[in-house]
Design a protein around this motif. Structure first.
Motif, mmCIF file in Angstrom:
data_model
loop_
_atom_site.group_PDB
_atom_site.id
_atom_site.type_symbol
_atom_site.label_atom_id
_atom_site.label_comp_id
_atom_site.label_asym_id
_atom_site.label_seq_id
_atom_site.Cartn_x
_atom_site.Cartn_y
_atom_site.Cartn_z
ATOM 1 N N LEU A 166 0.602 -1.136 0.143
ATOM 2 C CA LEU A 166 0.058 -0.018 0.156
ATOM 3 C C LEU A 166 0.913 1.410 0.076
ATOM 4 O O LEU A 166 1.450 1.725 1.000
ATOM 5 C CB LEU A 166 -1.013 0.019 0.942
ATOM 6 N N VAL A 167 0.778 1.782 -1.279
ATOM 7 C CA VAL A 167 1.655 3.130 -1.375
ATOM 8 C C VAL A 167 0.774 4.224 -0.871
ATOM 9 O O VAL A 167 -0.519 4.285 -1.081
ATOM 10 C CB VAL A 167 1.871 3.288 -2.946
ATOM 11 N N GLU A 168 1.159 5.209 0.159
ATOM 12 C CA GLU A 168 0.502 6.199 0.505
ATOM 13 C C GLU A 168 1.312 7.521 0.182
ATOM 14 O O GLU A 168 2.516 7.571 0.122
ATOM 15 C CB GLU A 168 0.281 6.325 2.097
ATOM 16 N N PRO A 169 0.455 8.614 -0.009
ATOM 17 C CA PRO A 169 1.258 9.829 -0.183
ATOM 18 C C PRO A 169 2.318 10.186 0.625
ATOM 19 O O PRO A 169 2.152 10.257 1.758
ATOM 20 C CB PRO A 169 0.079 10.993 -0.296
ATOM 21 N N ILE A 170 3.553 10.648 -0.102
ATOM 22 C CA ILE A 170 4.863 11.077 0.550
ATOM 23 C C ILE A 170 4.460 12.478 1.170
ATOM 24 O O ILE A 170 5.177 13.044 2.096
ATOM 25 C CB ILE A 170 6.064 11.092 -0.362
ATOM 26 N N SER A 171 3.536 13.057 0.674
ATOM 27 C CA SER A 171 2.981 14.617 1.149
ATOM 28 C C SER A 171 2.550 14.563 2.332
ATOM 29 O O SER A 171 2.330 15.397 3.309
ATOM 30 C CB SER A 171 2.065 15.324 -0.094
ATOM 31 N N VAL A 172 1.697 13.386 2.689
ATOM 32 C CA VAL A 172 1.036 13.018 4.017
ATOM 33 C C VAL A 172 2.086 12.756 5.367
ATOM 34 O O VAL A 172 2.002 13.248 6.436
ATOM 35 C CB VAL A 172 -0.053 12.013 3.894
ATOM 36 N N ASN A 173 2.910 12.008 4.938
ATOM 37 C CA ASN A 173 4.066 11.695 6.211
ATOM 38 C C ASN A 173 5.194 11.407 5.122
ATOM 39 O O ASN A 173 5.128 10.257 4.330
ATOM 40 C CB ASN A 173 3.486 10.076 6.457
ATOM 41 N N TYR A 174 6.352 11.996 5.605
ATOM 42 C CA TYR A 174 7.701 11.921 4.733
ATOM 43 C C TYR A 174 8.363 10.515 4.815
ATOM 44 O O TYR A 174 9.078 10.312 4.082
ATOM 45 C CB TYR A 174 8.653 13.044 5.380
ATOM 46 N N GLU A 175 7.788 9.673 5.674
ATOM 47 C CA GLU A 175 8.406 8.235 5.558
ATOM 48 C C GLU A 175 7.408 7.382 4.793
ATOM 49 O O GLU A 175 7.823 6.070 4.802
ATOM 50 C CB GLU A 175 8.400 7.930 7.258
ATOM 51 N N ASN A 176 6.483 7.642 4.279
ATOM 52 C CA ASN A 176 5.545 6.809 3.555
ATOM 53 C C ASN A 176 6.494 5.876 2.438
ATOM 54 O O ASN A 176 5.613 4.756 2.255
ATOM 55 C CB ASN A 176 4.425 7.527 2.959
ATOM 56 N N GLY A 177 7.378 6.570 1.952
ATOM 57 C CA GLY A 177 7.932 5.831 0.763
ATOM 58 C C GLY A 177 8.715 4.783 1.527
ATOM 59 O O GLY A 177 9.031 3.697 0.835
ATOM 60 N N ILE A 178 9.395 5.040 2.704
ATOM 61 C CA ILE A 178 10.298 4.082 2.911
ATOM 62 C C ILE A 178 9.712 2.884 3.898
ATOM 63 O O ILE A 178 9.858 1.817 3.864
ATOM 64 C CB ILE A 178 11.535 4.895 4.074
ATOM 65 N N ILE A 179 8.474 3.298 4.454
ATOM 66 C CA ILE A 179 7.870 2.299 4.982
ATOM 67 C C ILE A 179 7.159 1.266 3.980
ATOM 68 O O ILE A 179 7.235 -0.027 4.046
ATOM 69 C CB ILE A 179 6.468 2.839 5.676
ATOM 70 N N PHE A 180 6.774 1.708 2.992
ATOM 71 C CA PHE A 180 6.279 0.716 1.901
ATOM 72 C C PHE A 180 7.477 -0.016 1.204
ATOM 73 O O PHE A 180 7.387 -1.349 1.395
ATOM 74 C CB PHE A 180 6.007 1.617 0.646
ATOM 75 N N LEU A 181 8.652 0.500 1.207
ATOM 76 C CA LEU A 181 9.750 -0.205 0.636
ATOM 77 C C LEU A 181 10.229 -1.265 1.621
ATOM 78 O O LEU A 181 10.714 -2.384 1.164
ATOM 79 C CB LEU A 181 10.993 0.724 0.323
ATOM 80 N N LYS A 182 10.282 -1.029 2.848
ATOM 81 C CA LYS A 182 10.432 -2.013 3.752
ATOM 82 C C LYS A 182 9.758 -3.093 3.857
ATOM 83 O O LYS A 182 10.063 -4.384 3.995
ATOM 84 C CB LYS A 182 10.456 -1.237 5.279
ATOM 85 N N VAL A 183 8.336 -2.772 3.845
ATOM 86 C CA VAL A 183 7.269 -4.100 3.790
ATOM 87 C C VAL A 183 7.603 -4.881 2.614
ATOM 88 O O VAL A 183 7.685 -6.062 2.391
ATOM 89 C CB VAL A 183 5.937 -3.569 3.537
ATOM 90 N N LEU A 184 7.742 -4.255 1.426
ATOM 91 C CA LEU A 184 8.242 -4.875 0.169
ATOM 92 C C LEU A 184 9.301 -5.863 0.289
ATOM 93 O O LEU A 184 9.275 -7.002 -0.073
ATOM 94 C CB LEU A 184 8.604 -3.842 -1.060
ATOM 95 N N LYS A 185 10.419 -5.561 0.933
ATOM 96 C CA LYS A 185 11.621 -6.001 1.136
ATOM 97 C C LYS A 185 11.448 -7.423 1.937
ATOM 98 O O LYS A 185 11.835 -8.458 1.668
ATOM 99 C CB LYS A 185 12.757 -5.027 1.691
ATOM 100 N N GLU A 186 10.616 -7.303 2.979
ATOM 101 C CA GLU A 186 10.370 -8.377 3.886
ATOM 102 C C GLU A 186 9.287 -9.505 3.304
ATOM 103 O O GLU A 186 9.522 -10.678 3.364
ATOM 104 C CB GLU A 186 9.640 -7.870 5.284
ATOM 105 N N ILE A 187 8.288 -8.794 2.289
ATOM 106 C CA ILE A 187 7.534 -9.809 1.514
ATOM 107 C C ILE A 187 8.288 -10.869 0.536
ATOM 108 O O ILE A 187 8.155 -11.721 0.599
ATOM 109 C CB ILE A 187 6.332 -9.018 0.911
#
Ligand code: THG
Length: 265
Positions: A166-187
């Motif tokens: 689940l990609v969420e806007p980076i404009s809402v939380n500056y860590e939304n990109g890195i949260i997504f990439l972390k989950v992706l890596k673990e999956i």
């Protein structure tokens, strides 16, 4: 990279209008364009905010439009399991995607019997539940693991499970990109496929196309298997092709060279 063309979505103004006016030619043109640009699946979302019965009728109509273009694999996109069940009954190809299931108990209960009827179907799993989208990446991972276990339990193979972190806007939380990439890596460590709707990352910001392009290249580095995008955008095709080449997925750069020769971007 499995490309899911996102353009047929009732939240887009011109698509909503075409659905309302039953403008078949417009929808067919939109489908054709996406296939010509490399889409493997066409996402069909008939939600125009006029209720369940209308959405069912409209998804059936969209599927009819699609089959007038060809026997193209569908990614059926609805938050309503009744719409998914109804739509699936009109899909002719065994290759298809169900978009989506998530960690909500009610949704799981309702969707499992439907999924059992289509054991060869690909299933998109959203990493959210009744409490919404967790901001803690570990919680998203837990939801994914639970869904994988349940789906495996009814005979769905790992190769047909596509987790969407689940990609969420980076404009809402500056860590939304890195949260997504972390989950992706673990999956990816779980030997499970992944997908996402890319363009949410840039919501609310200027120069969205460039942001989407950079983010897609990070996703491909982490092993993203599939993406819900607009393949008619040249930057998207370019980002996919070059990122794949740079991350060891294009032997002898053959695909890149072919794409340049064909002036594909
Ligand atoms: N994950 C999964 N499925 C999804 C999403 C996801 N399905 C829907 C969506 N997200 C992906 N599809 C689209 C389709 C169209 C647009 C964005 C995502 C789109 N948006 C424009 C915008 O955002 O500005 C304009 C809308 C308009 O024209 O009004 O076109 O994340 N599994």
């Amino acid at each position: 990279m499995i490309i899911i063309g996102e353009r047929i979505n009732g939240t887009r103004g011109n698509i909503k209008e075409a659905i309302e006016k039953k403008n078949k030619e417009f929808i067919k043109k939109e489908i054709k364009k996406q296939i010509e640009c490399g889409a493997h699946y066409i996402d069909l979302n008939a939600g125009i905010g006029k209720g369940k019965e209308r959405e069912k009728e409209d998804i059936k109509w969209l599927i009819e439009c699609l089959y007038e273009v060809g026997e193209i694999p569908v990614c059926i996109d609805s938050s309503d399991p009744d719409v998914i069940e109804f739509g699936l009954s009109f899909i002719k190809t065994s290759d298809k995607m169900i978009n989506s299931i998530n960690g909500e108990s009610k949704k799981i209960e309702r969707l499992l019997p439907i999924i059992k009827k289509y054991p060869e179907s690909k299933i998109i799993c959203l990493t959210m539940d009744e409490k919404g989208i967790p901001s803690d990446y570990k919680k998203r991972l837990q939801i994914a693991e639970k869904l994988i276990e349940i789906l495996n339990g009814i005979g769905v193979k790992n190769e047909n499970i596509f987790v969407d972190p689940l990609v969420e806007p980076i404009s809402v939380n500056y860590e939304n990109g890195i949260i997504f990439l972390k989950v992706l890596k673990e999956i990816k460590k779980l030997n499970i496929k992944t997908t996402c709707g890319l363009s949410n990352i840039s919501f609310g910001l200027p120069n969205r196309k460039i942001i989407n392009k950079y983010f897609l290249s990070f996703c491909i580095y982490e092993g993203l298997d599939s993406v819900i995008v607009d393949p008619t955008i040249s930057d998207i095709r370019e980002a996919i092709c070059i990122s794949e080449m740079l991350t060891g997925k294009d032997e002898f750069c053959m695909n890149y060279i072919k794409n340049v020769r064909n002036r594909n971007f």
